[in-house]
Every structure is written in C-alpha cells, then in structure tokens.
Scaffold this motif. Structure first.
Motif, PDB file in Angstrom:
ATOM      1  N   ILE A 239      -3.630   4.503   8.507  1.00 15.83           N
ATOM      2  CA  ILE A 239      -3.522   3.702   7.300  1.00 15.83           C
ATOM      3  C   ILE A 239      -2.195   3.953   6.603  1.00 15.83           C
ATOM      4  O   ILE A 239      -1.568   4.999   6.771  1.00 15.83           O
ATOM      5  N   PHE A 240      -1.762   2.955   5.833  1.00 16.19           N
ATOM      6  CA  PHE A 240      -0.677   3.124   4.870  1.00 16.19           C
ATOM      7  C   PHE A 240      -1.006   2.247   3.682  1.00 16.19           C
ATOM      8  O   PHE A 240      -1.315   1.054   3.851  1.00 16.19           O
ATOM      9  N   MET A 241      -0.936   2.821   2.483  1.00 16.85           N
ATOM     10  CA  MET A 241      -1.386   2.110   1.286  1.00 16.85           C
ATOM     11  C   MET A 241      -0.342   2.110   0.183  1.00 16.85           C
ATOM     12  O   MET A 241       0.412   3.071   0.010  1.00 16.85           O
ATOM     13  N   ARG A 242      -0.345   1.019  -0.545  1.00 15.69           N
ATOM     14  CA  ARG A 242       0.281   0.919  -1.849  1.00 15.69           C
ATOM     15  C   ARG A 242      -0.660   0.077  -2.718  1.00 15.69           C
ATOM     16  O   ARG A 242      -1.502  -0.654  -2.196  1.00 15.69           O
ATOM     17  N   PRO A 243      -0.538   0.162  -4.034  1.00 15.92           N
ATOM     18  CA  PRO A 243      -1.430  -0.636  -4.882  1.00 15.92           C
ATOM     19  C   PRO A 243      -1.394  -2.119  -4.562  1.00 15.92           C
ATOM     20  O   PRO A 243      -2.397  -2.823  -4.674  1.00 15.92           O
ATOM     21  N   ASN A 244      -0.224  -2.606  -4.136  1.00 13.64           N
ATOM     22  CA  ASN A 244      -0.063  -4.016  -3.765  1.00 13.64           C
ATOM     23  C   ASN A 244       0.115  -4.098  -2.250  1.00 13.64           C
ATOM     24  O   ASN A 244       0.928  -3.372  -1.668  1.00 13.64           O
ATOM     25  N   SER A 245      -0.629  -4.995  -1.596  1.00 20.18           N
ATOM     26  CA  SER A 245      -0.626  -5.042  -0.134  1.00 20.18           C
ATOM     27  C   SER A 245       0.739  -5.420   0.434  1.00 20.18           C
ATOM     28  O   SER A 245       1.171  -4.855   1.438  1.00 20.18           O
ATOM     29  N   GLN A 246       1.435  -6.353  -0.205  1.00 23.59           N
ATOM     30  CA  GLN A 246       2.747  -6.743   0.312  1.00 23.59           C
ATOM     31  C   GLN A 246       3.745  -5.604   0.166  1.00 23.59           C
ATOM     32  O   GLN A 246       4.606  -5.402   1.034  1.00 23.59           O
ATOM     33  N   GLN A 247       3.625  -4.853  -0.904  1.00 30.68           N
ATOM     34  CA  GLN A 247       4.475  -3.669  -1.072  1.00 30.68           C
ATOM     35  C   GLN A 247       4.240  -2.690   0.057  1.00 30.68           C
ATOM     36  O   GLN A 247       5.186  -2.094   0.593  1.00 30.68           O
ATOM     37  N   ALA A 248       2.971  -2.495   0.438  1.00 30.34           N
ATOM     38  CA  ALA A 248       2.651  -1.574   1.531  1.00 30.34           C
ATOM     39  C   ALA A 248       3.280  -2.044   2.834  1.00 30.34           C
ATOM     40  O   ALA A 248       3.878  -1.253   3.576  1.00 30.34           O
ATOM     41  N   VAL A 249       3.159  -3.333   3.135  1.00 35.87           N
ATOM     42  CA  VAL A 249       3.713  -3.878   4.372  1.00 35.87           C
ATOM     43  C   VAL A 249       5.238  -3.733   4.388  1.00 35.87           C
ATOM     44  O   VAL A 249       5.826  -3.290   5.386  1.00 35.87           O
ATOM     45  N   ASP A 250       5.881  -4.083   3.288  1.00 33.36           N
ATOM     46  CA  ASP A 250       7.344  -4.024   3.234  1.00 33.36           C
ATOM     47  C   ASP A 250       7.838  -2.586   3.381  1.00 33.36           C
ATOM     48  O   ASP A 250       8.843  -2.338   4.063  1.00 33.36           O
ATOM     49  N   GLU A 251       7.148  -1.637   2.754  1.00 34.08           N
ATOM     50  CA  GLU A 251       7.598  -0.252   2.807  1.00 34.08           C
ATOM     51  C   GLU A 251       7.333   0.380   4.167  1.00 34.08           C
ATOM     52  O   GLU A 251       8.155   1.162   4.670  1.00 34.08           O
ATOM     53  N   TYR A 299     -22.034   6.879  11.412  1.00 32.69           N
ATOM     54  CA  TYR A 299     -21.353   8.010  12.050  1.00 32.69           C
ATOM     55  C   TYR A 299     -21.083   9.100  11.023  1.00 32.69           C
ATOM     56  O   TYR A 299     -21.426   8.968   9.843  1.00 32.69           O
ATOM     57  N   GLN A 300     -20.507  10.216  11.484  1.00 28.79           N
ATOM     58  CA  GLN A 300     -20.466  11.421  10.659  1.00 28.79           C
ATOM     59  C   GLN A 300     -19.082  11.813  10.141  1.00 28.79           C
ATOM     60  O   GLN A 300     -18.987  12.525   9.151  1.00 28.79           O
ATOM     61  N   ARG A 301     -18.023  11.395  10.794  1.00 29.75           N
ATOM     62  CA  ARG A 301     -16.689  11.864  10.390  1.00 29.75           C
ATOM     63  C   ARG A 301     -15.672  10.751  10.562  1.00 29.75           C
ATOM     64  O   ARG A 301     -15.625  10.097  11.601  1.00 29.75           O
ATOM     65  N   GLN A 302     -14.838  10.570   9.530  1.00 33.32           N
ATOM     66  CA  GLN A 302     -13.725   9.631   9.585  1.00 33.32           C
ATOM     67  C   GLN A 302     -12.448  10.368   9.208  1.00 33.32           C
ATOM     68  O   GLN A 302     -12.326  10.896   8.098  1.00 33.32           O
ATOM     69  N   LEU A 303     -11.497  10.410  10.138  1.00 31.77           N
ATOM     70  CA  LEU A 303     -10.197  11.029   9.882  1.00 31.77           C
ATOM     71  C   LEU A 303      -9.108   9.964   9.933  1.00 31.77           C
ATOM     72  O   LEU A 303      -9.154   9.064  10.770  1.00 31.77           O
ATOM     73  N   PHE A 304      -8.125  10.094   9.045  1.00 31.64           N
ATOM     74  CA  PHE A 304      -7.018   9.149   8.980  1.00 31.64           C
ATOM     75  C   PHE A 304      -5.700   9.847   9.312  1.00 31.64           C
ATOM     76  O   PHE A 304      -5.465  10.983   8.892  1.00 31.64           O
ATOM     77  N   LEU A 305      -4.841   9.153  10.035  1.00 29.91           N
ATOM     78  CA  LEU A 305      -3.469   9.595  10.274  1.00 29.91           C
ATOM     79  C   LEU A 305      -2.581   8.971   9.215  1.00 29.91           C
ATOM     80  O   LEU A 305      -2.536   7.738   9.094  1.00 29.91           O
ATOM     81  N   ILE A 306      -1.861   9.802   8.451  1.00 27.35           N
ATOM     82  CA  ILE A 306      -1.052   9.267   7.346  1.00 27.35           C
ATOM     83  C   ILE A 306       0.344   9.870   7.270  1.00 27.35           C
ATOM     84  O   ILE A 306       1.128   9.465   6.407  1.00 27.35           O
ATOM     85  N   ASP A 307       0.690  10.814   8.153  1.00 29.84           N
ATOM     86  CA  ASP A 307       1.940  11.574   7.933  1.00 29.84           C
ATOM     87  C   ASP A 307       2.902  11.486   9.111  1.00 29.84           C
ATOM     88  O   ASP A 307       3.665  12.414   9.372  1.00 29.84           O
ATOM     89  N   HIS A 308       2.916  10.389   9.818  1.00 31.42           N
ATOM     90  CA  HIS A 308       3.712  10.289  11.039  1.00 31.42           C
ATOM     91  C   HIS A 308       4.908   9.367  10.832  1.00 31.42           C
ATOM     92  O   HIS A 308       5.153   8.863   9.729  1.00 31.42           O
ATOM     93  N   ALA A 309       5.670   9.172  11.896  1.00 32.78           N
ATOM     94  CA  ALA A 309       6.727   8.144  11.966  1.00 32.78           C
ATOM     95  C   ALA A 309       7.880   8.376  11.002  1.00 32.78           C
ATOM     96  O   ALA A 309       8.624   7.444  10.696  1.00 32.78           O
ATOM     97  N   GLY A 310       8.034   9.610  10.507  1.00 30.54           N
ATOM     98  CA  GLY A 310       9.155   9.911   9.618  1.00 30.54           C
ATOM     99  C   GLY A 310       8.880   9.706   8.149  1.00 30.54           C
ATOM    100  O   GLY A 310       9.807   9.820   7.323  1.00 30.54           O
ATOM    101  N   LEU A 311       7.635   9.401   7.781  1.00 31.15           N
ATOM    102  CA  LEU A 311       7.321   9.231   6.359  1.00 31.15           C
ATOM    103  C   LEU A 311       7.641  10.517   5.589  1.00 31.15           C
ATOM    104  O   LEU A 311       7.244  11.605   6.007  1.00 31.15           O
ATOM    105  N   PRO A 312       8.335  10.418   4.458  1.00 31.64           N
ATOM    106  CA  PRO A 312       8.680  11.620   3.699  1.00 31.64           C
ATOM    107  C   PRO A 312       7.445  12.249   3.062  1.00 31.64           C
ATOM    108  O   PRO A 312       6.438  11.569   2.806  1.00 31.64           O
ATOM    109  N   LEU A 313       7.545  13.526   2.763  1.00 38.51           N
ATOM    110  CA  LEU A 313       6.413  14.267   2.219  1.00 38.51           C
ATOM    111  C   LEU A 313       5.875  13.617   0.951  1.00 38.51           C
ATOM    112  O   LEU A 313       4.653  13.486   0.787  1.00 38.51           O
ATOM    113  N   GLN A 314       6.735  13.225   0.035  1.00 30.91           N
ATOM    114  CA  GLN A 314       6.259  12.656  -1.226  1.00 30.91           C
ATOM    115  C   GLN A 314       5.419  11.408  -0.986  1.00 30.91           C
ATOM    116  O   GLN A 314       4.396  11.191  -1.648  1.00 30.91           O
ATOM    117  N   THR A 315       5.816  10.603  -0.042  1.00 30.33           N
ATOM    118  CA  THR A 315       5.039   9.401   0.283  1.00 30.33           C
ATOM    119  C   THR A 315       3.669   9.772   0.827  1.00 30.33           C
ATOM    120  O   THR A 315       2.654   9.154   0.474  1.00 30.33           O
TER     121      THR A 315
END
Length: 372
Positions: A239-251, A299-315
């Motif tokens: 996943i990758f999220m921003r409050p606005n969906s187009q902002q998320a896609v652009d970023e 099901y019992q467990r859902q894990l998300f990948l959010i820190d790959h592809a060079g995303l900076p720590l703050q993001t």
C-alpha cells in the motif's frame, strides 16, 4: 485479527532525490519503523531474509533481538526464514533465544526464498527445494518438541543425542507459518502439519491467491485438523497512502516506476488492477483490504509492505500514522462483523501456552500442531 507490516530491507536510491541510504542507515531506519509500528498500535513487525545486495536483513534474528529490547508488545516475526538453506539446528537455537529475549513475542514464517544463487552459497541445490523444505522442517519440529533427538536424513549430517539449548520458552515452540507466493507444495506442507499458511499476496492476481488458500484449507481439513475455516491464514499486501488519492498516485509513481522488482514494467495503474497493490486514500486501502475476505475467507493476519523502493523514512513513518489512525481501527471493526465463532484467533505465545497446559493436563503432551 492481527495487523502489521513487513520489510524486505532493500537499499534503493530515492528516484526523486538521487539519495541512496547507506546499509547502516537502512538498518537503523528499519529499527525506527518497527518501533513506530508498535507506537501506532500495530500487532506485528516482520523482516525478510536476504543474502545479496541490495538487501540488508541477512541475519533476521539479530535484528529482531535488538528490536525486542526496544519494544514491549509487538509480535516480532520473519516474513521469510529460508528453511531450504539454513541449518534447522541453527534456526531452532536462534528462535528459542529470540523467544526468551522477547518474552514470547516471536513467531516465524518459513519459505524457500526467491533468489536462486542463495542455494549454492549455502551448499544446497535449488532443484531439491521442496525435499529440502520437508526434511529441514520435519527436523526443526522435532528439535523444538523433543528433549533428545537422534536423526538421520539426506541433506545434512546425522544427529546423535542432540538436545536443543535453550529449550523453547515455556516449552512452547514459536508458531510456524509457511509462506509462499506461488508454490502449492508449501501450502500442502503447512496443511499437513496443521501450521499457518501465509500467502504473500503482492505480485499475483487475486485468483491465484484464492487457489493457493483454498488448497491449503482443503488439505488442512483432509489431514484432520478441523474444518477448512479453522485453518490459520495470513496475507501480505502493498500500500501507499495520502489523504487524497491523486496525491498518493502522483507521489508514489516515480518510486513504482523505478523499483528494483517491478520498475520499468507494467504501469502503476495496470499493476494495481492486476495485483492487490493499493495506492490511494486510507478509505481506498480499507475497502480493498476488506475485499480480500471475499476470496480467502476469514483470516488471522494481514501484513503490509510500506518501506520499499527508496521511500524515505519520514514518508514511511507517515504511512504508519495513517495505518494506525485511519486504517487498522476500521479494519479491526469491519473484519469482526459476521466472523463465525469457530474461526480461531491469530496464534500467540499466550494462547499456545494455554493449549500446551491443557494438553498436558489431559495427558496428551505439548504440541502446537498434530503431526510429530
């Protein structure tokens, strides 16, 4: 139901700044991400295992042991421990130590891995991947459950009078998930032993994941562990999220377009349609994730990948804030709606310890599965 994150630990240049973190920085950032995951109320942090650049988590239990000292509640797991190329004796020792360090906040996802050269690096033959998985795991179970082990197999030297030290915490081995993206034999192995099955639902379409989970559930019931819906299932996701969906896609687009795994391939829009990758608002992530239940069941467990592809720590930390504040609370509530009473909760050390004590009182002996 448990919610958490997993990392593959890649060291990737940020395509928007040209900055490449050092290996030391990437490791320290991973620790910060794990601590933040606990702070925002997630249940699980998991790390992969890789032995080649551009990845850094070659020693998962070292990393998780350090994180255990800095956290209090979150379950610490692997998103893959290589059952094929690691010595089962060493896996048993390392995870027993991690259990004691973390107070039982430990489980493990076993898998074959997806890097072919790792097999000869550790003296194994990739053509024997499934036989290695079966033999190594059969031995691993015995090491955690038997005081003295005499054993002889095909792929490692024999054991004579071997006793694992330290023994598992409270006499309870870590709960085992068998993880796979594409291999039916892994689902079969999980079903045979009555263990959990983690379908890393990140690269393939929903129809493939549905078939894998259905196979596991059917065989779980076949082997006498209970009804198919009592099987223990986990899913990965991106996943990758921003409050606005187009902002998320652009970023996110430049990160997607240049990612080592899927960059320079399908468009972000095509990949999001073909796989569970969700780039958009928190509400869109909630809606997409709730839809997983339609084709894998409860099901019992859902894990998300959010820190790959060079995303900076703050993001990444901002992603965790959104997960903790706007996504996971809604998912907890909605996944509980209509959940059958006989669907078991996610296994934890406390639950497994209670089961072990009950079995000991009934004279059946400790176990976390039904196969020895």
């Amino acid at each position: 139901m448990q919610f958490g994150i997993f990392t593959v630990g890649d060291v990737t240049t940020d395509p928007t700044t040209g900055v490449t973190p050092t290996e030391a920085r990437r490791i320290q950032d991973t620790v910060a991400i794990a601590r933040k995951a606990e702070e925002v109320g997630l249940d699980v942090f998991a790390t992969g295992e890789h032995h080649n650049p551009p990845f850094v988590p070659s020693s998962p239990t070292t990393l998780l042991g350090h994180i255990a000292a800095l956290t209090e509640r979150i379950v610490l797991s692997t998103s893959t421990t290589l059952i094929t190329t690691n010595d089962p004796v060493k896996i048993a020792e390392d995870f027993s130590v991690l259990q004691h360090l973390s107070g039982g906040r430990t489980d493990i996802i076993l898998g074959r891995g997806n890097t072919g050269p790792v097999y000869p690096w550790f003296g194994q033959d990739i053509r024997q991947a499934m036989p290695l998985s079966v033999e190594h795991y059969t031995l691993l179970r015995r090491l955690w459950r038997e005081e003295v082990v005499d054993w002889e197999g095909e792929f490692r030297g024999p054991l004579q009078g071997f006793t694992l030290a330290p023994r598992p915490l409270d006499g309870v081995p870590p709960f085992v998930w068998h993880g796979s993206i594409r291999t039916p034999g892994v689902a079969e192995l999980a079903a045979y032993f009555g263990d959990g099955f983690f379908a890393n639902h990140i690269f393939w379409p929903a129809s493939h994941t549905q078939r894998m989970v259905e196979l596991y559930r059917t065989r779980f019931e076949h082997y006498g562990h209970g009804s198919a819906r009592r099987a223990i299932v986990g899913l990965g996701g991106q996943i990758f999220m921003r409050p606005n969906s187009q902002q998320a896609v652009d970023e996110f687009r430049p990160y997607f377009d240049n990612a080592p795994v899927y960059g320079h391939g399908p468009s972000l829009e095509d990949f999001s349609t073909l796989t569970p990758l969700t780039v958009g608002s928190p509400a869109q992530v909630v809606e997409r994730t709730l839809g997983f239940r339609e084709y894998v069941g409860d099901y019992q467990r859902q894990l998300f990948l959010i820190d790959h592809a060079g995303l900076p720590l703050q993001t990444v930390l901002e992603q965790l804030d959104l997960l903790g504040e706007e996504v996971v609370p809604v998912l907890r509530k909605e996944f509980a709606v209509g959940r059958p009473a006989d669907v078991p909760p996610a296994p934890t050390h406390a639950l497994l310890r209670e089961r072990t004590l009950a079995e000991a009182g009934a004279g059946t002996g400790p176990d976390t599965g039904t196969r020895s």
